[in-house]
Design a protein around this motif. Structure first.
Motif, PDB file in Angstrom:
ATOM      1  N   THR A 156      -8.594   8.058  -5.999  1.00  0.00           N
ATOM      2  CA  THR A 156      -7.767   9.187  -6.418  1.00  0.00           C
ATOM      3  C   THR A 156      -6.950   8.840  -7.655  1.00  0.00           C
ATOM      4  O   THR A 156      -6.810   9.666  -8.572  1.00  0.00           O
ATOM      5  N   TYR A 157      -6.409   7.642  -7.701  1.00  0.00           N
ATOM      6  CA  TYR A 157      -5.685   7.191  -8.898  1.00  0.00           C
ATOM      7  C   TYR A 157      -6.584   7.287 -10.127  1.00  0.00           C
ATOM      8  O   TYR A 157      -6.195   7.810 -11.182  1.00  0.00           O
ATOM      9  N   ALA A 158      -7.803   6.755 -10.003  1.00  0.00           N
ATOM     10  CA  ALA A 158      -8.720   6.752 -11.142  1.00  0.00           C
ATOM     11  C   ALA A 158      -9.106   8.168 -11.539  1.00  0.00           C
ATOM     12  O   ALA A 158      -9.157   8.508 -12.732  1.00  0.00           O
ATOM     13  N   ARG A 159      -9.368   9.018 -10.573  1.00  0.00           N
ATOM     14  CA  ARG A 159      -9.715  10.413 -10.890  1.00  0.00           C
ATOM     15  C   ARG A 159      -8.566  11.113 -11.595  1.00  0.00           C
ATOM     16  O   ARG A 159      -8.774  11.875 -12.543  1.00  0.00           O
ATOM     17  N   CYS A 160      -7.348  10.864 -11.137  1.00  0.00           N
ATOM     18  CA  CYS A 160      -6.184  11.458 -11.811  1.00  0.00           C
ATOM     19  C   CYS A 160      -6.142  11.024 -13.268  1.00  0.00           C
ATOM     20  O   CYS A 160      -5.848  11.832 -14.168  1.00  0.00           O
ATOM     21  N   HIS A 161      -6.434   9.763 -13.531  1.00  0.00           N
ATOM     22  CA  HIS A 161      -6.376   9.265 -14.902  1.00  0.00           C
ATOM     23  C   HIS A 161      -7.533   9.764 -15.749  1.00  0.00           C
ATOM     24  O   HIS A 161      -7.392   9.890 -16.972  1.00  0.00           O
ATOM     25  N   VAL A 162      -8.662  10.069 -15.129  1.00  0.00           N
ATOM     26  CA  VAL A 162      -9.750  10.699 -15.881  1.00  0.00           C
ATOM     27  C   VAL A 162      -9.293  12.059 -16.398  1.00  0.00           C
ATOM     28  O   VAL A 162      -9.506  12.415 -17.563  1.00  0.00           O
ATOM     29  N   VAL A 163      -8.618  12.822 -15.531  1.00  0.00           N
ATOM     30  CA  VAL A 163      -8.108  14.137 -15.943  1.00  0.00           C
ATOM     31  C   VAL A 163      -7.029  13.982 -17.005  1.00  0.00           C
ATOM     32  O   VAL A 163      -7.045  14.666 -18.041  1.00  0.00           O
ATOM     33  N   LEU A 164      -6.072  13.100 -16.773  1.00  0.00           N
ATOM     34  CA  LEU A 164      -5.002  12.906 -17.750  1.00  0.00           C
ATOM     35  C   LEU A 164      -5.557  12.489 -19.102  1.00  0.00           C
ATOM     36  O   LEU A 164      -5.119  12.978 -20.147  1.00  0.00           O
ATOM     37  N   GLY A 165      -6.543  11.588 -19.091  1.00  0.00           N
ATOM     38  CA  GLY A 165      -7.109  11.124 -20.347  1.00  0.00           C
ATOM     39  C   GLY A 165      -7.767  12.222 -21.140  1.00  0.00           C
ATOM     40  O   GLY A 165      -7.757  12.208 -22.381  1.00  0.00           O
ATOM     41  N   ALA A 166      -8.326  13.207 -20.436  1.00  0.00           N
ATOM     42  CA  ALA A 166      -9.025  14.300 -21.119  1.00  0.00           C
ATOM     43  C   ALA A 166      -8.113  15.468 -21.459  1.00  0.00           C
ATOM     44  O   ALA A 166      -8.286  16.112 -22.492  1.00  0.00           O
TER      45      ALA A 166
ATOM     46  N   VAL B 125       0.837  -1.198   0.000  1.00  0.00           N
ATOM     47  CA  VAL B 125       0.000   0.000   0.000  1.00  0.00           C
ATOM     48  C   VAL B 125       0.875   1.252   0.000  1.00  0.00           C
ATOM     49  O   VAL B 125       0.589   2.223  -0.708  1.00  0.00           O
ATOM     50  N   ARG B 126       1.949   1.233   0.768  1.00  0.00           N
ATOM     51  CA  ARG B 126       2.865   2.374   0.772  1.00  0.00           C
ATOM     52  C   ARG B 126       3.488   2.580  -0.607  1.00  0.00           C
ATOM     53  O   ARG B 126       3.688   3.726  -1.041  1.00  0.00           O
ATOM     54  N   GLU B 127       3.797   1.499  -1.288  1.00  0.00           N
ATOM     55  CA  GLU B 127       4.334   1.618  -2.650  1.00  0.00           C
ATOM     56  C   GLU B 127       3.308   2.281  -3.573  1.00  0.00           C
ATOM     57  O   GLU B 127       3.652   3.153  -4.375  1.00  0.00           O
ATOM     58  N   HIS B 128       2.065   1.859  -3.459  1.00  0.00           N
ATOM     59  CA  HIS B 128       1.033   2.449  -4.304  1.00  0.00           C
ATOM     60  C   HIS B 128       0.833   3.925  -3.967  1.00  0.00           C
ATOM     61  O   HIS B 128       0.584   4.740  -4.856  1.00  0.00           O
ATOM     62  N   LEU B 129       0.973   4.255  -2.711  1.00  0.00           N
ATOM     63  CA  LEU B 129       0.829   5.657  -2.312  1.00  0.00           C
ATOM     64  C   LEU B 129       1.941   6.497  -2.909  1.00  0.00           C
ATOM     65  O   LEU B 129       1.708   7.638  -3.355  1.00  0.00           O
ATOM     66  N   ALA B 130       3.156   5.950  -2.923  1.00  0.00           N
ATOM     67  CA  ALA B 130       4.286   6.677  -3.518  1.00  0.00           C
ATOM     68  C   ALA B 130       4.071   6.866  -5.021  1.00  0.00           C
ATOM     69  O   ALA B 130       4.353   7.938  -5.566  1.00  0.00           O
ATOM     70  N   GLY B 131       3.560   5.853  -5.689  1.00  0.00           N
ATOM     71  CA  GLY B 131       3.267   5.985  -7.106  1.00  0.00           C
ATOM     72  C   GLY B 131       2.168   6.992  -7.370  1.00  0.00           C
ATOM     73  O   GLY B 131       2.232   7.780  -8.322  1.00  0.00           O
ATOM     74  N   LEU B 132       1.159   6.977  -6.521  1.00  0.00           N
ATOM     75  CA  LEU B 132       0.062   7.938  -6.656  1.00  0.00           C
ATOM     76  C   LEU B 132       0.568   9.367  -6.484  1.00  0.00           C
ATOM     77  O   LEU B 132       0.110  10.280  -7.181  1.00  0.00           O
ATOM     78  N   ALA B 133       1.524   9.570  -5.578  1.00  0.00           N
ATOM     79  CA  ALA B 133       2.034  10.926  -5.341  1.00  0.00           C
ATOM     80  C   ALA B 133       2.630  11.527  -6.607  1.00  0.00           C
ATOM     81  O   ALA B 133       2.450  12.715  -6.891  1.00  0.00           O
ATOM     82  N   VAL B 134       3.312  10.709  -7.385  1.00  0.00           N
ATOM     83  CA  VAL B 134       3.919  11.191  -8.637  1.00  0.00           C
ATOM     84  C   VAL B 134       2.824  11.631  -9.609  1.00  0.00           C
ATOM     85  O   VAL B 134       2.886  12.710 -10.205  1.00  0.00           O
ATOM     86  N   VAL B 135       1.812  10.783  -9.763  1.00  0.00           N
ATOM     87  CA  VAL B 135       0.720  11.099 -10.685  1.00  0.00           C
ATOM     88  C   VAL B 135      -0.078  12.296 -10.184  1.00  0.00           C
ATOM     89  O   VAL B 135      -0.434  13.204 -10.952  1.00  0.00           O
ATOM     90  N   PHE B 136      -0.363  12.319  -8.892  1.00  0.00           N
ATOM     91  CA  PHE B 136      -1.151  13.397  -8.297  1.00  0.00           C
ATOM     92  C   PHE B 136      -0.484  14.754  -8.532  1.00  0.00           C
ATOM     93  O   PHE B 136      -1.137  15.719  -8.946  1.00  0.00           O
ATOM     94  N   ASP B 137       0.803  14.820  -8.263  1.00  0.00           N
ATOM     95  CA  ASP B 137       1.507  16.093  -8.409  1.00  0.00           C
ATOM     96  C   ASP B 137       1.557  16.547  -9.864  1.00  0.00           C
ATOM     97  O   ASP B 137       1.547  17.750 -10.150  1.00  0.00           O
ATOM     98  N   GLU B 138       1.600  15.594 -10.782  1.00  0.00           N
ATOM     99  CA  GLU B 138       1.559  15.952 -12.199  1.00  0.00           C
ATOM    100  C   GLU B 138       0.187  16.513 -12.570  1.00  0.00           C
ATOM    101  O   GLU B 138       0.074  17.529 -13.246  1.00  0.00           O
ATOM    102  N   VAL B 139      -0.863  15.848 -12.104  1.00  0.00           N
ATOM    103  CA  VAL B 139      -2.227  16.304 -12.406  1.00  0.00           C
ATOM    104  C   VAL B 139      -2.509  17.656 -11.745  1.00  0.00           C
ATOM    105  O   VAL B 139      -3.207  18.502 -12.314  1.00  0.00           O
ATOM    106  N   ALA B 140      -1.935  17.867 -10.568  1.00  0.00           N
ATOM    107  CA  ALA B 140      -2.161  19.126  -9.864  1.00  0.00           C
ATOM    108  C   ALA B 140      -1.663  20.322 -10.662  1.00  0.00           C
ATOM    109  O   ALA B 140      -2.139  21.459 -10.456  1.00  0.00           O
ATOM    110  N   ARG B 141      -0.730  20.097 -11.579  1.00  0.00           N
ATOM    111  CA  ARG B 141      -0.199  21.190 -12.404  1.00  0.00           C
ATOM    112  C   ARG B 141      -0.984  21.395 -13.708  1.00  0.00           C
ATOM    113  O   ARG B 141      -0.689  22.308 -14.468  1.00  0.00           O
TER     114      ARG B 141
END
Length: 337
Positions: free
Chosen positions: A275-285, A216-232
């Motif tokens: 949150t992962y899925a929501r990030c990918h909805v934004v990235l996809g669009a 779970v911690r690994e997935h959280l670290a991966g999510l942080a990378v995607v989240f910060d990209e989407v936040a921009r």
């Protein structure tokens, strides 16, 4: 910060907003702070939820920091809210009025709703009505799982109705349902009413048996990378867009860290997946060329393919009669006092 001080900041913001926006005709608290005492500590990972009542539909304001408090402001019309008995029968709205969470009410309409809900909240007729509403939402959502939408949208369409199984006993037990921590709340309710042994089965419907805390911690670290990209990226037009910015970051990451530290890593995965899925909805669009696969998360949860998700949805649909018996027993004991 204490909950009372945070709520006072929210009240001040609502008053300021109403002075410049006459379409706002009322406001009330919602979410996890409803019913909490003023001297309770507001966790860093929690926000103060406010619902604005408008004459006409308005866009969700979203998450933002105001005078040191993380607010999440949504809107509802009078028509969507309904009258006192509409609210009393709504598993979404009724918990918001069982205590005095009204912020602004120039017309007195919200006071009438609150009075009726407070008086009838534990009436068995209305408890059954709210529970039936949750089941209908679960069934409708699970039956619709599938289709040809992008994977991230399909995942959201599966996980939310699946997770409502955790909300169902909470509604039956007269407990305020929550969003991000709904599985934690479900375990508390089931344990309180003698069904602690059913909680592992409930959690399995989401995560298929779960993964370890380290994973779970690994997935959280991966999510942080995607989240910060989407936040921009630009996120206007997405109902959850504000949740994926700087203001929403503590809710996701501090909140997940708290759960993992408390041995609730399986429960933490719910909001990690959302949150992962929501990030990918934004990235996809907005930036499809930047999409990052989250297949490892889906694989760990056993829902990597559309067929997997359909199979899990069908399994839960088949299990609902058994869960109905649990919900009925919880409700009977809760209303008996």
């Amino acid at each position: 910060m204490r909950v009372g001080a945070a709520r006072a900041v929210a009240v001040g913001w609502v008053r300021e907003r109403m002075r410049v926006d006459p379409s706002i005709e009322g406001a009330f608290f919602s979410g996890s702070t409803v019913g909490l005492p003023d001297d309770a500590v507001l966790p860093v990972s929690s926000d103060v939820d406010v619902l604005l009542v408008r004459r006409e539909p308005g866009a969700k304001v979203g998450k933002f920091v105001h005078r040191g408090v993380l607010l999440e402001v949504s809107t509802v019309t009078w028509e969507e809210l309904g009258g006192p008995e509409d609210v009393l029968g709504s598993w979404v709205f009724a918990p918001m009025f069982r205590t005095d969470g009204v912020i602004a009410d120039p017309s007195g309409r919200l006071a009438a709703v609150r009075e009726r809900v407070a008086a009838g909240f534990a009436d068995p007729v209305w408890v059954r009505a709210r529970c039936a509403g949750v089941r209908r939402r679960i069934e409708a959502g699970l039956r619709a799982v599938g289709g040809s939408a992008p994977v991230a949208e399909q995942v959201l369409a599966w996980v939310f109705p699946t997770s409502l199984l955790a909300v169902w006993p909470a509604v039956a037990g007269l407990a305020d349902p929550t969003v991000r921590r709904r599985y934690v709340r479900a375990e508390w309710v089931l344990s309180r009413f003698g069904f602690a042994d059913r909680y592992p089965e409930l959690l399995d419907t989401f995560d298929g048996g779960g993964v370890g805390a380290a994973r779970v911690r690994e997935h959280l670290a991966g999510l942080a990378v995607v989240f910060d990209e989407v936040a921009r990226l630009p996120r206007e037009g997405f109902a959850f867009g504000a949740d994926l910015g700087a203001a929403g970051r503590p809710v996701v990451f501090d909140g997940a860290a708290e759960l993992v530290a408390a041995g609730r890593h399986r429960e933490a995965m719910f909001w990690v997946l959302v949150t992962y899925a929501r990030c990918h909805v934004v990235l996809g669009a907005v930036a499809p060329e930047r999409e990052r696969a989250f297949g490892a998360v889906l694989a760990d949860l056993g829902v990597a393919s559309a067929a997997d998700r359909r199979r899990r949805a069908d399994g839960l649909l088949a299990a609902l009669p058994g869960w109905q018996a649990v919900v009925d027993a919880v409700a009977a004991e809760a209303v008996a006092g």
